[in-house]
Design a protein around this motif. Structure first.
Motif, short mmCIF file in Angstrom:
data_model
loop_
_atom_site.label_atom_id
_atom_site.label_comp_id
_atom_site.label_asym_id
_atom_site.label_seq_id
_atom_site.Cartn_x
_atom_site.Cartn_y
_atom_site.Cartn_z
N GLY A 1 2.64 -3.05 -16.65
CA GLY A 1 3.67 -2.07 -16.96
C GLY A 1 4.73 -2.03 -15.88
N THR A 2 5.70 -1.19 -16.07
CA THR A 2 6.80 -1.04 -15.10
C THR A 2 6.91 0.39 -14.60
N GLY A 3 5.81 1.14 -14.70
CA GLY A 3 5.85 2.53 -14.29
C GLY A 3 5.78 2.72 -12.79
N ARG A 4 4.75 2.14 -12.14
CA ARG A 4 4.50 2.46 -10.73
C ARG A 4 3.92 1.24 -10.02
N ALA A 5 4.44 0.97 -8.82
CA ALA A 5 3.97 -0.15 -8.01
C ALA A 5 3.56 0.33 -6.63
N LEU A 6 2.59 -0.35 -6.05
CA LEU A 6 2.15 -0.10 -4.68
C LEU A 6 2.59 -1.26 -3.80
N ASP B 1 -6.76 3.93 -11.07
CA ASP B 1 -5.82 3.52 -12.12
C ASP B 1 -4.42 4.07 -11.90
N SER B 2 -3.93 3.99 -10.65
CA SER B 2 -2.63 4.58 -10.32
C SER B 2 -1.45 3.63 -10.53
N PHE B 3 -1.67 2.31 -10.42
CA PHE B 3 -0.54 1.40 -10.29
C PHE B 3 -0.57 0.28 -11.32
N ASP B 4 0.61 -0.01 -11.86
CA ASP B 4 0.77 -1.16 -12.75
C ASP B 4 0.76 -2.47 -11.96
N LEU B 5 1.25 -2.42 -10.73
CA LEU B 5 1.26 -3.60 -9.87
C LEU B 5 0.88 -3.19 -8.45
N VAL B 6 -0.04 -3.94 -7.86
CA VAL B 6 -0.36 -3.82 -6.44
C VAL B 6 0.18 -5.07 -5.76
N GLU C 1 -13.36 -7.16 7.82
CA GLU C 1 -14.12 -6.16 7.08
C GLU C 1 -13.21 -5.03 6.57
N LEU C 2 -12.17 -4.72 7.32
CA LEU C 2 -11.22 -3.71 6.87
C LEU C 2 -10.38 -4.26 5.72
N ALA C 3 -9.92 -5.50 5.83
CA ALA C 3 -9.13 -6.11 4.76
C ALA C 3 -9.94 -6.19 3.47
N ALA C 4 -11.22 -6.54 3.58
CA ALA C 4 -12.07 -6.61 2.38
C ALA C 4 -12.19 -5.24 1.72
N GLY C 5 -12.28 -4.20 2.52
CA GLY C 5 -12.34 -2.85 1.96
C GLY C 5 -11.07 -2.49 1.21
N TYR C 6 -9.93 -2.87 1.74
CA TYR C 6 -8.67 -2.61 1.04
C TYR C 6 -8.58 -3.41 -0.26
N LEU C 7 -9.07 -4.65 -0.25
CA LEU C 7 -9.07 -5.44 -1.49
C LEU C 7 -9.88 -4.73 -2.57
N ARG C 8 -11.03 -4.19 -2.19
CA ARG C 8 -11.81 -3.43 -3.18
C ARG C 8 -11.05 -2.20 -3.65
N GLU C 9 -10.32 -1.57 -2.75
CA GLU C 9 -9.50 -0.41 -3.14
C GLU C 9 -8.38 -0.81 -4.10
N PHE C 10 -7.83 -2.01 -3.91
CA PHE C 10 -6.79 -2.47 -4.84
C PHE C 10 -7.33 -2.52 -6.27
N ARG D 1 -9.58 -0.70 -7.49
CA ARG D 1 -9.78 0.68 -7.96
C ARG D 1 -8.48 1.32 -8.40
N VAL D 2 -7.42 1.15 -7.61
CA VAL D 2 -6.17 1.86 -7.91
C VAL D 2 -5.29 1.10 -8.90
N ALA D 3 -5.58 -0.17 -9.17
CA ALA D 3 -4.80 -0.91 -10.16
C ALA D 3 -5.18 -0.47 -11.57
N ARG D 4 -4.20 -0.32 -12.41
CA ARG D 4 -4.47 0.09 -13.78
C ARG D 4 -5.04 -1.07 -14.59
N PRO D 5 -5.98 -0.79 -15.49
CA PRO D 5 -6.47 -1.84 -16.39
C PRO D 5 -5.31 -2.47 -17.16
N GLY D 6 -5.28 -3.80 -17.19
CA GLY D 6 -4.16 -4.50 -17.79
C GLY D 6 -3.00 -4.68 -16.85
N GLY D 7 -3.17 -4.30 -15.60
CA GLY D 7 -2.11 -4.47 -14.60
C GLY D 7 -2.25 -5.78 -13.85
#
Length: 257
Positions: free
Chosen positions: A64-69, A128-133, A145-154, A156-162
């Motif tokens: 989508g084009t609603g919200r990007a991180l 499910d906050s962002f259409d694009l991360v 180990e910190l970068a891997a944690g952020y990848l897992r967070e991506f 989580r916050v990416a919208r399904p179909g994003g």
């Protein structure tokens, strides 16, 4: 990831943001000491985002084009470019001086919100906050180990179909400088960056292969629901690293019967 290590990352990038914010985002020997022109700096971000979004479309990775991180937004080079394509953009960074520079350079007319994030997660954002991360040349500066944690967070916050776009170095090149980064101990590299190269603060570097990225994205995902790397393509190379841009499709949720 220890709090001390995260604080070290914050401290280094606070120094870089205070001394050379634009150069620290786009390291170019010819741009030291304020050499970046503001509009030239922002135009480089627009060219990157335009090309990346066009490539996502070619690969059939919808979003989508609603919200990007913009994760690790620095001085807002890519945030401004994303704001040309999305209704709202959230730029996240660990460096307060970088964010101050990003707000100075904000050309979005209010579509960008910049956030100081000093946590080892993205808990400020719901699922499910962002259409694009989007993140580029950021994860390699973080302890793995910190970068891997952020990848897992991506995931989580990416919208399904994003979608996600992840730019990182995949490996060190077989050159003198590349081999130094592969084999020299970090304290020695840190000293060389500060004393010989006169960096305001050192920049740690770590590599992320496509296999390692895929494993981190799959960690914690439901079976068969992990984000899929549609393509991993070299987009920038020098005598240090091979950089890959990973174009990632986030699977839509299965409909309930």
């Amino acid at each position: 990831m220890s709090a001390v290590s995260l604080d070290e990352v914050r401290r280094d990038w606070t120094r870089l943001g205070s001394a050379e914010p634009l150069w620290a985002v786009c390291v170019d020997p010819d741009k030291r000491n304020g050499g970046w022109d503001d509009e030239e700096f922002l135009a480089s971000g627009a060219a990157e985002i335009d090309g990346a979004l066009a490539r996502l479309a070619e690969l059939g990775v919808g979003h989508g084009t609603g919200r990007a991180l913009d994760f690790g937004c620095g001085a807002g080079r890519l945030s401004n470019a994303l704001a040309r394509h999305f209704e709202a953009v959230d730029g996240v960074d660990i460096s307060a001086p970088m964010l101050a520079e990003a707000r100075r350079l904000d050309r979005s007319g209010g579509r960008i919100t910049f956030h100081l994030n000093e946590a080892p997660d993205l808990s400020a954002f719901p699922d499910d906050s962002f259409d694009l991360v989007y993140t580029d040349l950021v994860l390699q500066h973080l302890p793995p180990e910190l970068a891997a944690g952020y990848l897992r967070e991506f995931t989580r916050v990416a919208r399904p179909g994003g979608a996600m776009v992840l730019g990182v170095p995949a490996r060190e090149r077989a050159t003198f400088k590349g081999l130094v980064f592969r084999y020299a101990p970090w304290p020695l590299i840190r000293l060389a960056q500060r004393v010989l190269l006169r960096y305001p603060a050192p920049m740690r570097m770590h590599t992320w292969s496509p296999e390692r990225i895929a494993a981190a994205l799959a960690d914690g995902s439901a079976p068969g629901r992990a984000p899929r790397i549609a393509a991993s393509e070299e987009y920038w190379g020098g005598d240090h690293w091979q950089h890959l841009r990973h174009f990632v499709a986030v699977p839509p949720r299965e409909e309930s019967p």
